[in-house]
Design a protein around this motif. Structure first.
Motif, PDB file in Angstrom:
ATOM      1  N   LEU A 184       0.844  -1.195   0.000  1.00 54.14           N
ATOM      2  CA  LEU A 184       0.000   0.000   0.000  1.00 54.14           C
ATOM      3  C   LEU A 184       0.879   1.245   0.000  1.00 54.14           C
ATOM      4  CD1 LEU A 184      -2.812   1.346   0.318  1.00 54.14           C
ATOM      5  CD2 LEU A 184      -2.548   1.082   2.787  1.00 54.14           C
ATOM      6  N   ALA A 185       0.751   2.077  -1.022  1.00 57.99           N
ATOM      7  CA  ALA A 185       1.524   3.323  -1.121  1.00 57.99           C
ATOM      8  C   ALA A 185       0.617   4.516  -0.858  1.00 57.99           C
ATOM      9  CB  ALA A 185       2.173   3.450  -2.490  1.00 57.99           C
ATOM     10  N   VAL A 186       1.108   5.462  -0.060  1.00 57.60           N
ATOM     11  CA  VAL A 186       0.385   6.699   0.234  1.00 57.60           C
ATOM     12  C   VAL A 186       1.068   7.824  -0.535  1.00 57.60           C
ATOM     13  CG1 VAL A 186      -0.358   8.287   2.041  1.00 57.60           C
ATOM     14  CG2 VAL A 186      -0.254   5.827   2.505  1.00 57.60           C
ATOM     15  N   VAL A 187       0.343   8.435  -1.479  1.00 59.99           N
ATOM     16  CA  VAL A 187       0.942   9.436  -2.362  1.00 59.99           C
ATOM     17  C   VAL A 187       0.090  10.699  -2.345  1.00 59.99           C
ATOM     18  CG1 VAL A 187       1.878   7.614  -3.852  1.00 59.99           C
ATOM     19  CG2 VAL A 187      -0.308   8.660  -4.434  1.00 59.99           C
ATOM     20  N   GLY A 188       0.630  11.757  -2.954  1.00 58.10           N
ATOM     21  CA  GLY A 188      -0.124  13.005  -3.037  1.00 58.10           C
ATOM     22  C   GLY A 188       0.794  14.192  -3.224  1.00 58.10           C
ATOM     23  N   ARG A 189       0.192  15.362  -3.300  1.00 55.72           N
ATOM     24  CA  ARG A 189       0.956  16.600  -3.417  1.00 55.72           C
ATOM     25  C   ARG A 189       1.700  16.899  -2.107  1.00 55.72           C
ATOM     26  NH1 ARG A 189      -2.514  20.827  -3.700  1.00 55.72           N
ATOM     27  NH2 ARG A 189      -4.417  19.599  -3.538  1.00 55.72           N
ATOM     28  N   PRO A 190       2.709  17.778  -2.145  1.00 59.00           N
ATOM     29  CA  PRO A 190       3.387  18.156  -0.893  1.00 59.00           C
ATOM     30  C   PRO A 190       2.410  18.777   0.106  1.00 59.00           C
ATOM     31  CG  PRO A 190       4.673  18.876  -2.798  1.00 59.00           C
ATOM     32  CD  PRO A 190       3.345  18.405  -3.329  1.00 59.00           C
ATOM     33  N   ASN A 191       2.608  18.444   1.372  1.00 59.68           N
ATOM     34  CA  ASN A 191       1.859  19.045   2.477  1.00 59.68           C
ATOM     35  C   ASN A 191       0.376  18.674   2.483  1.00 59.68           C
ATOM     36  OD1 ASN A 191       2.940  20.427   4.680  1.00 59.68           O
ATOM     37  ND2 ASN A 191       1.816  22.288   4.185  1.00 59.68           N
ATOM     38  N   LEU A 208       8.563  11.751  10.397  1.00 66.19           N
ATOM     39  CA  LEU A 208       8.732  13.169  10.680  1.00 66.19           C
ATOM     40  C   LEU A 208       7.611  13.959  10.015  1.00 66.19           C
ATOM     41  CD1 LEU A 208      10.908  14.935  12.092  1.00 66.19           C
ATOM     42  CD2 LEU A 208      11.853  15.364   9.816  1.00 66.19           C
ATOM     43  N   THR A 209       6.934  14.806  10.809  1.00 67.33           N
ATOM     44  CA  THR A 209       5.863  15.649  10.275  1.00 67.33           C
ATOM     45  C   THR A 209       6.069  17.072  10.773  1.00 67.33           C
ATOM     46  OG1 THR A 209       4.399  15.213  12.167  1.00 67.33           O
ATOM     47  CG2 THR A 209       4.220  13.727  10.269  1.00 67.33           C
ATOM     48  N   GLY A 210       5.331  18.001  10.190  1.00 63.63           N
ATOM     49  CA  GLY A 210       5.425  19.385  10.614  1.00 63.63           C
ATOM     50  C   GLY A 210       4.842  20.297   9.564  1.00 63.63           C
ATOM     51  N   PRO A 211       4.776  21.599   9.840  1.00 68.68           N
ATOM     52  CA  PRO A 211       4.182  22.539   8.883  1.00 68.68           C
ATOM     53  C   PRO A 211       5.065  22.803   7.673  1.00 68.68           C
ATOM     54  CG  PRO A 211       5.069  23.716  10.789  1.00 68.68           C
ATOM     55  CD  PRO A 211       5.193  22.248  11.099  1.00 68.68           C
ATOM     56  N   GLU A 212       6.355  22.451   7.764  1.00 69.35           N
ATOM     57  CA  GLU A 212       7.264  22.718   6.663  1.00 69.35           C
ATOM     58  C   GLU A 212       6.941  21.799   5.476  1.00 69.35           C
ATOM     59  OE1 GLU A 212       9.388  22.937  10.660  1.00 69.35           O
ATOM     60  OE2 GLU A 212       8.189  21.458   9.580  1.00 69.35           O
ATOM     61  N   PRO A 213       6.706  22.353   4.274  1.00 66.02           N
ATOM     62  CA  PRO A 213       6.422  21.492   3.112  1.00 66.02           C
ATOM     63  C   PRO A 213       7.670  20.726   2.692  1.00 66.02           C
ATOM     64  CG  PRO A 213       6.603  23.783   2.428  1.00 66.02           C
ATOM     65  CD  PRO A 213       6.660  23.787   3.935  1.00 66.02           C
ATOM     66  N   GLY A 214       7.469  19.529   2.152  1.00 68.54           N
ATOM     67  CA  GLY A 214       8.577  18.760   1.607  1.00 68.54           C
ATOM     68  C   GLY A 214       9.459  18.100   2.638  1.00 68.54           C
ATOM     69  N   ILE A 215       8.927  17.817   3.851  1.00 69.96           N
ATOM     70  CA  ILE A 215       9.758  17.179   4.869  1.00 69.96           C
ATOM     71  C   ILE A 215      10.182  15.780   4.423  1.00 69.96           C
ATOM     72  CG2 ILE A 215       9.673  16.150   7.176  1.00 69.96           C
ATOM     73  CD1 ILE A 215       8.240  18.559   8.175  1.00 69.96           C
ATOM     74  N   THR A 216       9.230  15.006   3.890  1.00 71.13           N
ATOM     75  CA  THR A 216       9.557  13.644   3.453  1.00 71.13           C
ATOM     76  C   THR A 216      10.301  13.708   2.125  1.00 71.13           C
ATOM     77  OG1 THR A 216       7.575  12.787   4.521  1.00 71.13           O
ATOM     78  CG2 THR A 216       8.609  11.377   2.870  1.00 71.13           C
ATOM     79  N   VAL A 235       3.781   2.286   2.639  1.00 73.28           N
ATOM     80  CA  VAL A 235       4.868   3.110   2.119  1.00 73.28           C
ATOM     81  C   VAL A 235       4.447   4.571   2.085  1.00 73.28           C
ATOM     82  CG1 VAL A 235       6.495   3.484   0.229  1.00 73.28           C
ATOM     83  CG2 VAL A 235       5.657   1.177   0.702  1.00 73.28           C
ATOM     84  N   ASP A 236       5.144   5.391   2.866  1.00 72.28           N
ATOM     85  CA  ASP A 236       4.959   6.843   2.802  1.00 72.28           C
ATOM     86  C   ASP A 236       5.899   7.389   1.743  1.00 72.28           C
ATOM     87  OD1 ASP A 236       4.096   9.431   3.513  1.00 72.28           O
ATOM     88  OD2 ASP A 236       5.807   9.674   4.857  1.00 72.28           O
ATOM     89  N   THR A 237       5.473   8.405   1.022  1.00 72.15           N
ATOM     90  CA  THR A 237       6.267   8.916  -0.093  1.00 72.15           C
ATOM     91  C   THR A 237       6.406  10.430  -0.026  1.00 72.15           C
ATOM     92  OG1 THR A 237       4.340   9.185  -1.544  1.00 72.15           O
ATOM     93  CG2 THR A 237       5.445   7.043  -1.585  1.00 72.15           C
ATOM     94  N   ALA A 238       7.380  10.934  -0.773  1.00 72.21           N
ATOM     95  CA  ALA A 238       7.553  12.375  -0.907  1.00 72.21           C
ATOM     96  C   ALA A 238       6.439  12.944  -1.778  1.00 72.21           C
ATOM     97  CB  ALA A 238       8.908  12.681  -1.527  1.00 72.21           C
ATOM     98  N   GLY A 239       6.121  14.220  -1.570  1.00 72.97           N
ATOM     99  CA  GLY A 239       5.081  14.874  -2.355  1.00 72.97           C
ATOM    100  C   GLY A 239       5.467  14.997  -3.819  1.00 72.97           C
ATOM    101  N   LEU A 240       4.483  14.845  -4.686  1.00 71.84           N
ATOM    102  CA  LEU A 240       4.701  14.962  -6.128  1.00 71.84           C
ATOM    103  C   LEU A 240       4.184  16.301  -6.622  1.00 71.84           C
ATOM    104  CD1 LEU A 240       3.675  11.398  -7.388  1.00 71.84           C
ATOM    105  CD2 LEU A 240       5.963  12.392  -7.432  1.00 71.84           C
TER     106      LEU A 240
END
Length: 452
Positions: A184-191, A208-216, A235-240
């Motif tokens: 299972l992959a979790v995808v999406g736009r940044p933030n 790691l989470t937070g208000p800063e975009p693009g942390i992952t 699977v957590d992924t970086a924003g596309l």
């Protein structure tokens, strides 16, 4: 259980390069930019003949806990807590630094077994750093070059000696046969809230989470059992972002890792921001999942921030956008939720498993052709050059995703809208909402009839 071996050290000492080398495949993103790794990344590996879980970690930095660097260090500290053995990596060319001494003292207080690894030790430039490392009190260091694969034999031997032997009656992994997990992959736009959602699902602040975009920045795979005890490789992924906006080398690597994770998945959860749902990039990501043949579920995150009186309008807007921009996945599940508060999250995994079941479904040929005959009777194929196209039968050739072949005469002349009619009919009649359907046309050519 497999022993856990954690790789620890300051930023940019070569931890991820060593991780990839020991795992014998390129898993973690590697770049000269300090702090590329931000979340713990795990892989199964064989070290010294022992099956282990190898953990790559973010760089250790002295920083306030509320900062990104401080949160990264806290994640690395958690990796040490869970480890059976720590590989403490130093940069042989840079030599021993005050930060190395600080974290060495911290590791001694942890009570964990430690093997000191001096990386970048090839040539004369790394000799001084190797000898300086004795001062940390962890015994003789192991000199390696992770980039060139030098010194790894000694490291394997030291790991083997440091790990406890398997208990009597266990194999080297300490495990019996295992069930294959759902990928299972979790995808999406940044933030959009992807990492927050993964943390909520697994019940701990693992990512790691937070208000800063693009942390992952990398794709992080986590073994997990859902509320029903079913095994999932989450699977957590970086924003596309849109391709035109991706110019930084590191972001290109992150994007590539996300696309690989999507291709390797069986089900994809696309996380949408309920305050700006289904923008063009969301549709592009969903279309990519469809092209790759993955089942899809939409998680409408931040639903708690949508005023109650506006929620019906948001639902209608999403439905209309899906009908126009994602018609090839008609009926895809949309789950409103709040990853931050947990509201609605309990509905996500049932939707995922339903999509997975549809993606895996096989239909008996008899039942399939009874539907096919009824569909043709209800709406016959059109006339082409004054002759009606003949469609004889249909068969399912595979699942994952469901794929069908229609046999007939001159099927290459069948209009696209009739192909869509058959595809939509399959989806509705067979319960295939939210999964790609592959429909191929084959002609049975009659050599005695020209144009047949």
């Amino acid at each position: 259980m497999r022993p856990v071996v954690a790789i620890i050290g300051r930023p940019n000492v070569g931890k991820s390069t060593l991780f990839n080398r020991l795992a014998r495949r390129r898993i973690a993103i590697v770049d000269d930019t300090p702090g590329v790794t931000r979340d713990r990344k795990e892989a199964e590996a064989v070290l010294g003949g022992r099956d282990v879980t190898l953990v790559d970690t973010a760089g250790l930095e002295e920083a306030p806990p509320e900062t990104v660097a401080g949160r990264m260090t806290a994640g690395s500290a958690r990796a040490v807590d869970l480890a059976d053995l720590v590989l403490f990596v130093l940069d042989g060319r840079e030599g021993l630094t005050p930060a190395d001494r600080h974290f060495a003292a911290w590791l001694r207080r942890s009570g964990k077994p430690v093997i000191l690894v001096v990386n970048k030790a090839e040539g004369r430039a790394g000799e001084a750093g190797y000898y300086d490392a004795f001062a940390l009190g962890f015994g003789e260091p192991v000199a390696v070059s992770a980039e060139h694969g030098e010194g790894l034999g000694e490291l394997h031997a030291r790991v083997r000696a440091a790990l406890p032997e398997p208990a009597a009656g266990e194999d080297e992994t300490g495990e019996a046969g295992s069930v294959r997990p759902l990928r299972l992959a979790v995808v999406g736009r940044p933030n959009a809230g992807k990492s927050t959602l993964v943390n909520r699902l697994i019940g701990e602040e693992r990512l790691l989470t937070g208000p800063e975009p693009g942390i992952t920045r990398d794709a992080i795979a986590l073994p997990w059992r859902d509320a029903e005890g079913r095994l999932v490789r989450l699977v957590d992924t970086a924003g596309l972002r849109r391709r035109a906006r991706v110019t930084d080398k590191l972001e290109k690597l992150s994007t590539a890792a996300t696309i690989v994770a999507l291709r390797e998945a069986e089900v994809v959860v696309l996380v949408l921001d309920a305050l700006a749902p289904l923008e063009a990039q969301d549709i592009a990501i969903a279309a990519l999942a469809e092209r790759e043949g993955r089942a899809l579920v939409l998680a409408l995150n931040k639903w708690d921030l949508v005023p109650v009186k506006e929620r019906d309008a948001v639902r209608r807007a999403v439905a209309e956008r899906l009908a126009t921009g994602l018609a090839q996945l008609k009926g895809v599940s949309v789950v409103p939720l709040s990853a931050l508060s947990g509201a609605g999250v309990e509905a996500l995994m049932p939707a995922v498993w339903a999509a997975y079941a549809a993606w895996n479904s096989r239909v008996p040929t008899g039942a399939l052709n009874r539907w096919f005959a009824a569909a043709i009777e209800r709406h016959p194929p059109p006339l082409v050059d004054g002759r009606r196209l003949k469609l004889r039968y249909i068969t399912q050739v595979k699942a994952r995703p469901p794929s069908f072949v229609v046999f007939g005469t001159r099927t290459g002349r069948l209009p696209e809208d009739y192909v869509r009619y058959l595809t939509n009919g399959l989806r509705e009649a067979l319960g295939l909402a939210g999964v790609p359907i592959r429909l191929t046309l084959r002609s049975s050519r009659n050599p005695y009839v020209e144009g047949d």
